[in-house]
Design a protein around this motif. Structure first.
Motif, mmCIF file in Angstrom:
data_model
loop_
_atom_site.group_PDB
_atom_site.id
_atom_site.type_symbol
_atom_site.label_atom_id
_atom_site.label_comp_id
_atom_site.label_asym_id
_atom_site.label_seq_id
_atom_site.Cartn_x
_atom_site.Cartn_y
_atom_site.Cartn_z
ATOM 1 N N LEU A 116 0.833 -1.200 0.000
ATOM 2 C CA LEU A 116 0.000 0.000 0.000
ATOM 3 C C LEU A 116 0.872 1.255 0.000
ATOM 4 C CD1 LEU A 116 -2.957 0.756 -0.053
ATOM 5 C CD2 LEU A 116 -2.980 0.658 2.433
ATOM 6 N N ALA A 117 1.954 1.237 0.782
ATOM 7 C CA ALA A 117 2.877 2.383 0.800
ATOM 8 C C ALA A 117 3.481 2.610 -0.580
ATOM 9 C CB ALA A 117 3.975 2.159 1.833
ATOM 10 N N LEU A 118 3.872 1.531 -1.235
ATOM 11 C CA LEU A 118 4.426 1.647 -2.583
ATOM 12 C C LEU A 118 3.395 2.221 -3.551
ATOM 13 C CD1 LEU A 118 6.808 1.117 -4.475
ATOM 14 C CD2 LEU A 118 5.892 -1.189 -4.819
ATOM 15 N N GLY A 119 2.172 1.723 -3.474
ATOM 16 C CA GLY A 119 1.102 2.234 -4.336
ATOM 17 C C GLY A 119 0.815 3.702 -4.091
ATOM 18 N N VAL A 120 0.783 4.093 -2.829
ATOM 19 C CA VAL A 120 0.533 5.502 -2.491
ATOM 20 C C VAL A 120 1.676 6.371 -2.992
ATOM 21 C CG1 VAL A 120 0.373 7.113 -0.553
ATOM 22 C CG2 VAL A 120 -0.998 5.045 -0.542
ATOM 23 N N LEU A 121 2.910 5.910 -2.827
ATOM 24 C CA LEU A 121 4.058 6.683 -3.323
ATOM 25 C C LEU A 121 4.003 6.870 -4.834
ATOM 26 C CD1 LEU A 121 7.092 5.342 -1.259
ATOM 27 C CD2 LEU A 121 6.184 7.671 -1.287
ATOM 28 N N LEU A 122 3.672 5.806 -5.542
ATOM 29 C CA LEU A 122 3.599 5.897 -7.001
ATOM 30 C C LEU A 122 2.487 6.835 -7.464
ATOM 31 C CD1 LEU A 122 4.265 2.175 -7.997
ATOM 32 C CD2 LEU A 122 5.822 4.130 -8.208
ATOM 33 N N THR A 123 1.321 6.738 -6.826
ATOM 34 C CA THR A 123 0.225 7.624 -7.221
ATOM 35 C C THR A 123 0.518 9.070 -6.830
ATOM 36 O OG1 THR A 123 -1.029 7.126 -5.216
ATOM 37 C CG2 THR A 123 -1.546 5.832 -7.187
ATOM 38 N N ALA A 124 1.174 9.268 -5.698
ATOM 39 C CA ALA A 124 1.531 10.636 -5.292
ATOM 40 C C ALA A 124 2.562 11.226 -6.245
ATOM 41 C CB ALA A 124 2.054 10.637 -3.862
ATOM 42 N N ALA A 125 3.538 10.424 -6.652
ATOM 43 C CA ALA A 125 4.561 10.910 -7.585
ATOM 44 C C ALA A 125 3.941 11.277 -8.940
ATOM 45 C CB ALA A 125 5.641 9.850 -7.774
ATOM 46 N N ALA A 126 2.902 10.544 -9.317
ATOM 47 C CA ALA A 126 2.232 10.826 -10.587
ATOM 48 C C ALA A 126 1.199 11.943 -10.456
ATOM 49 C CB ALA A 126 1.561 9.560 -11.111
ATOM 50 N N GLY A 127 1.006 12.436 -9.237
ATOM 51 C CA GLY A 127 0.022 13.495 -9.023
ATOM 52 C C GLY A 127 -1.411 12.992 -9.029
ATOM 53 N N ARG A 128 -1.603 11.704 -8.804
ATOM 54 C CA ARG A 128 -2.937 11.109 -8.856
ATOM 55 C C ARG A 128 -3.397 10.553 -7.511
ATOM 56 N NH1 ARG A 128 -4.965 10.196 -13.907
ATOM 57 N NH2 ARG A 128 -6.179 8.489 -13.041
ATOM 58 N N TYR A 129 -2.719 10.884 -6.423
ATOM 59 C CA TYR A 129 -3.109 10.400 -5.105
ATOM 60 C C TYR A 129 -4.469 10.979 -4.718
ATOM 61 C CZ TYR A 129 -3.483 10.300 -0.051
ATOM 62 O OH TYR A 129 -3.953 10.141 1.225
ATOM 63 N N ARG A 130 -5.357 10.115 -4.240
ATOM 64 C CA ARG A 130 -6.673 10.539 -3.765
ATOM 65 C C ARG A 130 -6.985 9.826 -2.455
ATOM 66 N NH1 ARG A 130 -5.428 13.783 -6.674
ATOM 67 N NH2 ARG A 130 -6.289 14.366 -8.665
ATOM 68 N N TRP A 131 -7.294 10.600 -1.434
ATOM 69 C CA TRP A 131 -7.603 10.075 -0.110
ATOM 70 C C TRP A 131 -8.752 9.070 -0.159
ATOM 71 C CZ3 TRP A 131 -6.477 8.798 4.555
ATOM 72 C CH2 TRP A 131 -7.463 8.639 5.504
ATOM 73 N N ARG A 132 -9.794 9.397 -0.888
ATOM 74 C CA ARG A 132 -10.962 8.506 -0.950
ATOM 75 C C ARG A 132 -10.626 7.128 -1.516
ATOM 76 N NH1 ARG A 132 -16.561 11.377 -2.165
ATOM 77 N NH2 ARG A 132 -16.474 12.823 -0.431
ATOM 78 N N ALA A 133 -9.646 7.052 -2.378
ATOM 79 C CA ALA A 133 -9.287 5.771 -2.987
ATOM 80 C C ALA A 133 -8.572 4.845 -2.002
ATOM 81 C CB ALA A 133 -8.410 6.012 -4.213
ATOM 82 N N VAL A 134 -7.810 5.407 -1.083
ATOM 83 C CA VAL A 134 -7.047 4.564 -0.150
ATOM 84 C C VAL A 134 -7.753 4.353 1.185
ATOM 85 C CG1 VAL A 134 -4.813 5.122 -1.151
ATOM 86 C CG2 VAL A 134 -5.677 6.498 0.720
ATOM 87 N N ARG A 135 -8.778 5.123 1.453
ATOM 88 C CA ARG A 135 -9.470 5.032 2.742
ATOM 89 C C ARG A 135 -9.985 3.635 3.058
ATOM 90 N NH1 ARG A 135 -13.918 9.417 3.613
ATOM 91 N NH2 ARG A 135 -14.679 8.326 1.787
ATOM 92 N N PRO A 136 -10.619 2.903 2.135
ATOM 93 C CA PRO A 136 -11.079 1.546 2.467
ATOM 94 C C PRO A 136 -9.929 0.592 2.801
ATOM 95 C CG PRO A 136 -12.169 2.331 0.480
ATOM 96 C CD PRO A 136 -11.096 3.320 0.810
ATOM 97 N N ALA A 137 -8.824 0.712 2.097
ATOM 98 C CA ALA A 137 -7.671 -0.153 2.385
ATOM 99 C C ALA A 137 -7.100 0.162 3.765
ATOM 100 C CB ALA A 137 -6.605 0.028 1.311
ATOM 101 N N LEU A 138 -7.061 1.433 4.115
ATOM 102 C CA LEU A 138 -6.567 1.818 5.443
ATOM 103 C C LEU A 138 -7.484 1.298 6.548
ATOM 104 C CD1 LEU A 138 -5.401 5.478 4.820
ATOM 105 C CD2 LEU A 138 -4.033 3.393 4.869
ATOM 106 N N ALA A 139 -8.782 1.315 6.291
ATOM 107 C CA ALA A 139 -9.719 0.769 7.271
ATOM 108 C C ALA A 139 -9.481 -0.724 7.465
ATOM 109 C CB ALA A 139 -11.162 1.027 6.832
ATOM 110 N N GLY A 140 -9.205 -1.436 6.387
ATOM 111 C CA GLY A 140 -8.907 -2.862 6.487
ATOM 112 C C GLY A 140 -7.630 -3.128 7.267
#
Length: 121
Positions: free
Chosen positions: A16-40
């Motif tokens: 998940l950290a790797l995915g978040v880093l990649l999406t943030a680097a691409a300027g496509r990070y969205r809180w709503r997209a990762v929120r369910p995974a964080l809840a899990g």
């Protein structure tokens, strides 16, 4: 301590950290997209904490009880505290902060496993 759950939590946090880093680097990070995974992940950490406390109540003793319990408390707080800071932010820095929190959580879970095993039992 549930070894399989600890391993799965560590792997998921890393991925998940790797995915978040990649999406943030691409300027496509969205809180709503990762929120369910964080809840899990948080539910897995909570289940691990319940199992851990039950194990301690059943008589399992660690060589470093206080250190282990500090890791346990930290594991429960890392994601909620981070989430309160980045919940409304979709910027790159929010993604970087979340990735750092996920890596920190993975390290804390590994340290919990280590301190659990040291005492035996």
């Amino acid at each position: 301590m549930i070894e399989v759950l600890a391993f799965a939590t560590t792997v998921v946090c890393g991925l998940l950290a790797l995915g978040v880093l990649l999406t943030a680097a691409a300027g496509r990070y969205r809180w709503r997209a990762v929120r369910p995974a964080l809840a899990g992940v948080e539910l897995a950490v909570l289940a691990q904490a319940v199992a851990d406390v039950c194990g301690q109540l059943a008589g399992h003793r660690m060589a470093e009880q206080l250190t282990h319990n500090a890791y346990l408390a930290t594991s429960l707080l890392v994601l909620p505290v981070t989430a309160t800071q980045i919940a409304r932010d979709n910027g790159r820095w929010a993604g970087l902060l979340l990735a750092a929190a996920l890596i920190a959580l993975a390290v804390v879970v590994v340290r919990m496993q280590t301190t659990w095993r040291v005492g035996g039992g």
